[in-house]
Design a protein around this motif. Sequence first.
Motif, PDB file in Angstrom:
ATOM      1  N   THR A 267       0.824  -1.200   0.000  1.00 13.01           N
ATOM      2  CA  THR A 267       0.000   0.000   0.000  1.00 13.01           C
ATOM      3  C   THR A 267       0.864   1.258   0.000  1.00 13.01           C
ATOM      4  OG1 THR A 267      -0.159  -0.077   2.418  1.00 13.01           O
ATOM      5  CG2 THR A 267      -1.941  -1.118   1.164  1.00 13.01           C
ATOM      6  N   ASN A 268       2.185   1.072  -0.002  1.00 13.95           N
ATOM      7  CA  ASN A 268       3.085   2.227  -0.074  1.00 13.95           C
ATOM      8  C   ASN A 268       4.262   1.901  -0.991  1.00 13.95           C
ATOM      9  OD1 ASN A 268       4.799   4.454   0.342  1.00 13.95           O
ATOM     10  ND2 ASN A 268       3.903   4.789   2.354  1.00 13.95           N
ATOM     11  N   SER A 269       4.123   2.307  -2.242  1.00 12.78           N
ATOM     12  CA  SER A 269       5.136   1.960  -3.245  1.00 12.78           C
ATOM     13  C   SER A 269       6.362   2.863  -3.194  1.00 12.78           C
ATOM     14  CB  SER A 269       4.518   2.007  -4.642  1.00 12.78           C
ATOM     15  OG  SER A 269       3.968   3.284  -4.905  1.00 12.78           O
ATOM     16  N   LEU A 270       6.414   3.776  -2.221  1.00 11.62           N
ATOM     17  CA  LEU A 270       7.612   4.594  -2.034  1.00 11.62           C
ATOM     18  C   LEU A 270       8.668   3.867  -1.198  1.00 11.62           C
ATOM     19  CD1 LEU A 270       6.118   8.146  -1.318  1.00 11.62           C
ATOM     20  CD2 LEU A 270       7.355   7.420  -3.365  1.00 11.62           C
ATOM     21  N   ILE A 271       8.298   2.740  -0.629  1.00 15.11           N
ATOM     22  CA  ILE A 271       9.230   1.951   0.180  1.00 15.11           C
ATOM     23  C   ILE A 271       9.873   0.890  -0.720  1.00 15.11           C
ATOM     24  CG2 ILE A 271       9.464   0.389   2.147  1.00 15.11           C
ATOM     25  CD1 ILE A 271       7.068   1.803   3.423  1.00 15.11           C
ATOM     26  N   PHE A 272      11.210   0.931  -0.796  1.00 13.76           N
ATOM     27  CA  PHE A 272      11.956   0.005  -1.652  1.00 13.76           C
ATOM     28  C   PHE A 272      12.717  -0.987  -0.785  1.00 13.76           C
ATOM     29  CE2 PHE A 272      11.072   3.680  -4.148  1.00 13.76           C
ATOM     30  CZ  PHE A 272      10.875   3.217  -5.437  1.00 13.76           C
ATOM     31  N   ASN A 273      12.335  -2.257  -0.911  1.00 15.72           N
ATOM     32  CA  ASN A 273      12.923  -3.324  -0.109  1.00 15.72           C
ATOM     33  C   ASN A 273      13.429  -4.416  -1.056  1.00 15.72           C
ATOM     34  OD1 ASN A 273      12.608  -6.113   1.261  1.00 15.72           O
ATOM     35  ND2 ASN A 273      12.613  -4.708   3.000  1.00 15.72           N
ATOM     36  N   LYS A 274      14.723  -4.674  -1.015  1.00 19.18           N
ATOM     37  CA  LYS A 274      15.363  -5.601  -1.961  1.00 19.18           C
ATOM     38  C   LYS A 274      14.717  -6.983  -1.947  1.00 19.18           C
ATOM     39  CE  LYS A 274      19.968  -7.229  -3.422  1.00 19.18           C
ATOM     40  NZ  LYS A 274      19.658  -8.632  -3.596  1.00 19.18           N
ATOM     41  N   GLU A 275      14.510  -7.553  -0.763  1.00 21.47           N
ATOM     42  CA  GLU A 275      13.944  -8.907  -0.669  1.00 21.47           C
ATOM     43  C   GLU A 275      12.536  -8.957  -1.256  1.00 21.47           C
ATOM     44  OE1 GLU A 275      14.158 -10.335   3.311  1.00 21.47           O
ATOM     45  OE2 GLU A 275      16.349 -10.419   3.343  1.00 21.47           O
ATOM     46  N   LYS A 276      11.735  -7.952  -0.938  1.00 20.56           N
ATOM     47  CA  LYS A 276      10.368  -7.934  -1.453  1.00 20.56           C
ATOM     48  C   LYS A 276      10.348  -7.750  -2.963  1.00 20.56           C
ATOM     49  CE  LYS A 276       7.884  -6.374   2.662  1.00 20.56           C
ATOM     50  NZ  LYS A 276       7.021  -5.328   3.252  1.00 20.56           N
ATOM     51  N   MET A 277      11.194  -6.867  -3.464  1.00 22.11           N
ATOM     52  CA  MET A 277      11.192  -6.617  -4.905  1.00 22.11           C
ATOM     53  C   MET A 277      11.693  -7.829  -5.681  1.00 22.11           C
ATOM     54  SD  MET A 277      12.059  -2.571  -5.421  1.00 22.11           S
ATOM     55  CE  MET A 277      13.607  -2.572  -4.526  1.00 22.11           C
ATOM     56  N   GLU A 278      12.659  -8.539  -5.146  1.00 27.72           N
ATOM     57  CA  GLU A 278      13.106  -9.781  -5.793  1.00 27.72           C
ATOM     58  C   GLU A 278      11.978 -10.802  -5.818  1.00 27.72           C
ATOM     59  OE1 GLU A 278      16.553 -10.844  -3.563  1.00 27.72           O
ATOM     60  OE2 GLU A 278      17.945  -9.764  -4.887  1.00 27.72           O
ATOM     61  N   ALA A 279      11.217 -10.856  -4.715  1.00 26.75           N
ATOM     62  CA  ALA A 279      10.079 -11.784  -4.646  1.00 26.75           C
ATOM     63  C   ALA A 279       8.985 -11.373  -5.624  1.00 26.75           C
ATOM     64  CB  ALA A 279       9.531 -11.835  -3.225  1.00 26.75           C
ATOM     65  N   TRP A 280       8.754 -10.083  -5.762  1.00 29.03           N
ATOM     66  CA  TRP A 280       7.732  -9.600  -6.694  1.00 29.03           C
ATOM     67  C   TRP A 280       8.136  -9.878  -8.133  1.00 29.03           C
ATOM     68  CZ3 TRP A 280       7.247  -4.183  -3.973  1.00 29.03           C
ATOM     69  CH2 TRP A 280       6.559  -4.339  -2.767  1.00 29.03           C
ATOM     70  N   TRP A 281       9.420  -9.732  -8.461  1.00 30.97           N
ATOM     71  CA  TRP A 281       9.885 -10.042  -9.821  1.00 30.97           C
ATOM     72  C   TRP A 281       9.595 -11.513 -10.140  1.00 30.97           C
ATOM     73  CZ3 TRP A 281      12.863  -6.420 -12.895  1.00 30.97           C
ATOM     74  CH2 TRP A 281      13.218  -6.922 -14.158  1.00 30.97           C
ATOM     75  N   LYS A 282       9.938 -12.376  -9.205  1.00 31.15           N
ATOM     76  CA  LYS A 282       9.680 -13.814  -9.388  1.00 31.15           C
ATOM     77  C   LYS A 282       8.186 -14.082  -9.507  1.00 31.15           C
ATOM     78  CE  LYS A 282      10.440 -18.322  -7.185  1.00 31.15           C
ATOM     79  NZ  LYS A 282      10.972 -19.024  -5.997  1.00 31.15           N
ATOM     80  N   ALA A 283       7.384 -13.403  -8.675  1.00 31.05           N
ATOM     81  CA  ALA A 283       5.933 -13.593  -8.710  1.00 31.05           C
ATOM     82  C   ALA A 283       5.360 -13.145 -10.051  1.00 31.05           C
ATOM     83  CB  ALA A 283       5.281 -12.815  -7.569  1.00 31.05           C
ATOM     84  N   GLY A 284       5.888 -12.051 -10.607  1.00 30.55           N
ATOM     85  CA  GLY A 284       5.428 -11.581 -11.907  1.00 30.55           C
ATOM     86  C   GLY A 284       5.737 -12.582 -13.008  1.00 30.55           C
ATOM     87  N   PHE A 285       6.935 -13.159 -12.961  1.00 21.87           N
ATOM     88  CA  PHE A 285       7.335 -14.165 -13.943  1.00 21.87           C
ATOM     89  C   PHE A 285       6.409 -15.380 -13.863  1.00 21.87           C
ATOM     90  CE2 PHE A 285       9.759 -17.776 -15.486  1.00 21.87           C
ATOM     91  CZ  PHE A 285      10.404 -17.284 -16.612  1.00 21.87           C
ATOM     92  N   GLU A 286       6.139 -15.840 -12.637  1.00 22.41           N
ATOM     93  CA  GLU A 286       5.281 -17.013 -12.449  1.00 22.41           C
ATOM     94  C   GLU A 286       3.834 -16.727 -12.826  1.00 22.41           C
ATOM     95  OE1 GLU A 286       6.007 -17.917  -8.363  1.00 22.41           O
ATOM     96  OE2 GLU A 286       7.882 -19.001  -8.775  1.00 22.41           O
ATOM     97  N   PHE A 287       3.383 -15.503 -12.573  1.00 19.35           N
ATOM     98  CA  PHE A 287       2.013 -15.129 -12.925  1.00 19.35           C
ATOM     99  C   PHE A 287       1.824 -15.134 -14.440  1.00 19.35           C
ATOM    100  CE2 PHE A 287      -1.023 -11.667 -13.989  1.00 19.35           C
ATOM    101  CZ  PHE A 287      -2.165 -12.239 -13.451  1.00 19.35           C
ATOM    102  N   ALA A 288       2.815 -14.591 -15.175  1.00 19.64           N
ATOM    103  CA  ALA A 288       2.737 -14.597 -16.637  1.00 19.64           C
ATOM    104  C   ALA A 288       2.764 -16.019 -17.184  1.00 19.64           C
ATOM    105  CB  ALA A 288       3.892 -13.774 -17.215  1.00 19.64           C
ATOM    106  N   ALA A 289       3.542 -16.871 -16.542  1.00 16.62           N
ATOM    107  CA  ALA A 289       3.602 -18.274 -16.959  1.00 16.62           C
ATOM    108  C   ALA A 289       2.245 -18.947 -16.757  1.00 16.62           C
ATOM    109  CB  ALA A 289       4.676 -19.006 -16.159  1.00 16.62           C
TER     110      ALA A 289
END
Length: 298
Positions: A267-289
């Motif tokens: 709910t706050n996209s101004l917060i940048f967290n490496k672990e979360k963003m890596e997880a979101w990248w993976k989630a996006g890849f899996e969602f497209a698959a």
Amino acid sequence: MRALVISGGGSKGAFAGGVAEHLIRVQKKKYDLFLGCSTGSLLVSHLALNKIEKIKKEFTEVTQETIFDNCPFTINSVNGIQSIGIHHFNVLKNFIRGKKTFGESNHLRQLILNTITPDEFVTLKNSSNEVIITVSNLSTNKVEYKKMSECSYRDFVDWIWISCNYIPFMTLTSKNGCEYGDGGLGTIIPIEEALRCGATEIDAILLDTEFPHINRMPSKNPFDALSTIFGFMADRIQYQNVKIGKLMAEDYKAKVNLYYTPTVLTTNSLIFNKEKMEAWWKAGFEFAAQKSQEKDKK
């Protein structure tokens, strides 16, 4: 003509990166147009160059320090839930300096300069791909679309930076006699522009759920309230962008494929967290698959 369009969404852009990686690398989709708004503008150049690993590393390692030279907020964590608070000293320092916003994001411009090299810009300009960046002209009350093919290297970097400048937390920039800010202030997902540029099939990645799933907690401070207000406005703008885009696509006899996030990422996209963003990248890849598999079964 096929277009890839990525919406604004701050740190949630990592999810869009994962979706785009699957579309380009696994589904082997070839795009002629790459359009980005705000965080999407940070991704599209490297996606057009097919330098996915590079942008994945750069994007998921972004922090407050690599964006702000004067960060206007603090990040507080209570029971694992993060929220932003006012960094009173930094805000006061900005006002004393005569700045027009709470914070300054010049570090982000330097990061873009370091990430997109002049050679990469020339390679991209000599290719058949077009990259388009969305910005908001606050002086004329218009949304503008900046084509890479019409820009110099420095101008192109500036437009990407400006597209990401979330006013009033980040730098308000004067360029060509006008004041500019985040493209998302006027257009969250530039589907209409893709159609006007001749796209007949569009893959649009939107960094929110298709249907509202948010019940925000009460605001704790003015910055929290501003974030909530802008989040509400962005949701309404995105809804209108998609609605109008669909209607335009029917008139243009074009196809629009929408990729929403399956869950609320933050709910706050101004917060940048490496672990979360890596997880979101993976989630996006899996969602497209998953979406690709579902489409193949039909």
